[in-house]
Write an enzyme that holds these catalytic residues in place. Structure first.
Site, PDB file in Angstrom:
ATOM      1  N   PHE A 240      -5.624   6.864   8.860  1.00  0.00           N
ATOM      2  CA  PHE A 240      -4.671   7.164   7.774  1.00  0.00           C
ATOM      3  C   PHE A 240      -3.304   7.439   8.420  1.00  0.00           C
ATOM      4  CE2 PHE A 240      -8.865   8.743   6.455  1.00  0.00           C
ATOM      5  CZ  PHE A 240      -9.082   8.044   5.284  1.00  0.00           C
ATOM      6  N   CYS A 360      -4.809  17.572   2.573  1.00  0.00           N
ATOM      7  CA  CYS A 360      -3.626  17.991   1.819  1.00  0.00           C
ATOM      8  C   CYS A 360      -3.983  18.235   0.352  1.00  0.00           C
ATOM      9  CB  CYS A 360      -2.497  16.975   1.955  1.00  0.00           C
ATOM     10  SG  CYS A 360      -2.958  15.333   1.431  1.00  0.00           S
TER      11      CYS A 360
HETATM   12  N1  SAH Z   1      -0.782  10.656   8.787  1.00  0.00           N
HETATM   13  C1  SAH Z   1       0.319  10.162   7.985  1.00  0.00           C
HETATM   14  C2  SAH Z   1       0.191  10.485   6.531  1.00  0.00           C
HETATM   15  C3  SAH Z   1      -1.034   9.924   5.854  1.00  0.00           C
HETATM   16  S1  SAH Z   1      -0.886   9.830   4.114  1.00  0.00           S
HETATM   17  C4  SAH Z   1       1.618  10.745   8.509  1.00  0.00           C
HETATM   18  O1  SAH Z   1       1.589  11.733   9.235  1.00  0.00           O
HETATM   19  O2  SAH Z   1       2.679  10.200   8.193  1.00  0.00           O
HETATM   20  C5  SAH Z   1      -2.345   9.013   3.697  1.00  0.00           C
HETATM   21  C6  SAH Z   1      -2.388   7.537   4.077  1.00  0.00           C
HETATM   22  O3  SAH Z   1      -3.695   7.088   3.775  1.00  0.00           O
HETATM   23  C7  SAH Z   1      -1.456   6.614   3.306  1.00  0.00           C
HETATM   24  O4  SAH Z   1      -0.650   5.940   4.236  1.00  0.00           O
HETATM   25  C8  SAH Z   1      -2.382   5.615   2.581  1.00  0.00           C
HETATM   26  O5  SAH Z   1      -1.883   4.294   2.616  1.00  0.00           O
HETATM   27  C9  SAH Z   1      -3.626   5.723   3.417  1.00  0.00           C
HETATM   28  N2  SAH Z   1      -4.914   5.404   2.741  1.00  0.00           N
HETATM   29  C10 SAH Z   1      -5.338   5.788   1.515  1.00  0.00           C
HETATM   30  N3  SAH Z   1      -6.624   5.402   1.318  1.00  0.00           N
HETATM   31  C11 SAH Z   1      -7.016   4.770   2.452  1.00  0.00           C
HETATM   32  C12 SAH Z   1      -8.235   4.161   2.872  1.00  0.00           C
HETATM   33  N4  SAH Z   1      -9.313   4.136   2.099  1.00  0.00           N
HETATM   34  N5  SAH Z   1      -8.290   3.627   4.106  1.00  0.00           N
HETATM   35  C13 SAH Z   1      -7.204   3.639   4.926  1.00  0.00           C
HETATM   36  N6  SAH Z   1      -6.032   4.208   4.575  1.00  0.00           N
HETATM   37  C14 SAH Z   1      -5.936   4.760   3.359  1.00  0.00           C
END
Ligand code: SAH
Length: 417
Positions: A240, A360
């Site tokens: 993520f 979060c």
């Molecule tokens: N770690 C990042 C923030 C993550 S926000 C930072 O510090 O900037 C959550 C992220 O999860 C988003 O970018 C979204 O696109 C991604 N996401 C949501 N569902 C997902 C899934 N099933 N598999 C992979 N990524 C996913």
């Protein structure tokens, strides 16, 4: 008609009466009173400043009123307020002063965080010379309030541009006319910002305030990036990863600020996300920092299942999923999601490995999160040390009596055996 004796402009304001439960909330220093706890609100215009009274008419404070939100009352002062725009200007200056004292080594941070800065419904983020604001309530949307927000931000921070990012769903909920995200003031809506800039090793990111989808950074993780980079080493998987916040900090800073004897430079860093636009920006951010990282577009659940099954191993794994529990009803399912992710990641960690695991979701409390991560460790047959138990960065102030202002959890764990 002659004015009543004792008439003053203050008394011209509309008033609302609260039920006993509403009064108790306010006395408990919580700024929100739900509509069901408002006993009387006659002819109160949407978004107006209201005097808050108990059922016998005793004055309790001043609030912003919403005619449509379930949160009808947002207290802005426990005293009376003569001039709302003047109070908003004063609170913005106070918010900026607070950051001057507590925020360093970054030109990107949250300048105003709604209730956390006693300005319900106003969020302002700074990305170097571009400010990005979000307006979430009827009262903050009023023209004189908007005007004073812009004027104060310009005077205090001298930005090159101010953009407004609009959440269409929130405007609809607040029954406000639709608006497009746009440049509100100045010329500039995109820029480059840098965070954790110590010892010339800051990490640089691109920002575009007018990109179609949600851009911006997760500024609440800023201090956690630097903290985690102290322990990150070896082969890294940032799950993520969005635009690469953790991954880039590890690639740029891990060797510089090592905190564990075992921690050495990260040999490879891979970011995983399901959003292609986010990964495209992550790649550009990597280039901006002179690094080449691997980015994988995938569903994290599927990828972790596949990697765990094929015996892949990592030295450092980050889990920073989106909020799984958007409402209380989702809690059970959300906990299942956290359990699965943490279990798979724990199984894939090499001895001495580091797990950075985040949530979060406000509805998943600190105790719930500890429990679910501990449960995963039990099933993975591994023991972990909690090196750090962290929350949001200090520019996202948390109010002691307002649990809703505390939502981010970030545990940094090391596998003991
Ligand atoms: N770690 C990042 C923030 C993550 S926000 C930072 O510090 O900037 C959550 C992220 O999860 C988003 O970018 C979204 O696109 C991604 N996401 C949501 N569902 C997902 C899934 N099933 N598999 C992979 N990524 C996913």
């Amino acid at each position: 008609m002659p004015k009543k004796p004792g008439f003053s402009p203050e008394h011209a304001e509309p008033s609302v009466k609260l039920s006993a439960r509403g009064v108790a909330r306010l006395q408990g220093r919580h700024p929100w009173v739900y509509r069901s706890d408002v006993a009387e609100a006659n002819d109160v215009p949407p978004g107006s400043l209201v005097r808050v009274l108990d059922q016998r008419g005793k004055f309790l404070g001043t609030a912003l009123y919403s005619s449509s939100s379930q949160i009808a009352i947002r207290v802005i002062s426990h005293g009376s307020v003569a001039d709302l725009p003047a109070l908003v200007a004063e609170r913005i200056r106070a918010g900026i002063g607070y950051r001057k004292e507590l925020v360093s080594n970054t030109d990107a941070y949250r300048v105003i965080f709604s209730e956390g800065d006693f300005l319900p419904g106003l969020i302002v983020d700074r990305y170097n010379d571009v400010l990005c604001l979000q307006i979430l309530t009827q009262a903050m949307d009023a023209a004189p309030v908007r005007e004073v927000i812009l004027q104060t931000l310009r005077e205090e921070l001298q930005p090159a541009g101010i953009v407004e990012r609009v959440d269409a769903r929130i405007r609809e909920l607040e029954q406000l006319p639709p608006l497009a995200s746009r440049l509100l003031w100045g010329e500039k809506s995109s820029t480059v910002f840098a965070m954790n800039s110590t010892m010339n090793s800051g990490v640089r990111f691109l920002y575009d305030g007018l990109e179609g989808q949600k851009t911006g950074a997760f500024l609440d993780q800023r201090e956690n990036y630097a903290a985690a980079a102290q322990y990150a080493h070896g082969e890294v998987l940032d799950v993520f990863c969005y635009q690469g916040g953790f991954a880039l900090h590890f690639a740029v800073q891990s060797a510089v600020h090592s905190a564990l004897h075992t921690a050495a430079k990260c040999s490879s860093v891979t970011g995983v996300d399901s959003s292609r636009p986010a990964l495209e920006l992550a790649e550009k951010n990597a280039a901006l920092n002179g690094r080449e990282l691997e980015w994988i577009e995938a569903n994290a659940f599927d990828l972790l299942r596949e990697y765990a099954a094929s015996g892949r191993r990592y030295d450092t794994i980050v889990l920073d999923p989106p909020a799984f529990a958007k409402t209380k009803r989702d809690l059970e399912k959300a906990l299942g999601g956290y359990k699965e992710l943490n279990l798979r990641a724990m199984k894939m960690l090499r001895p001495g490995g580091i797990l950075v695991t985040c949530s979060c979701s406000y509805h998943v409390g600190v105790a719930d999160f500890f429990e679910v991560v501990a449960d995963a460790a039990r099933d993975a047959h591994k023991s972990f040390r909690v090196i750090e138990n962290r929350g949001a960065a200090k520019d996202h102030p948390m109010l002691l009596n307002v649990p809703e202002t505390s939502y981010l959890k970030c545990l940094i764990l090391s596998v003991s055996n």
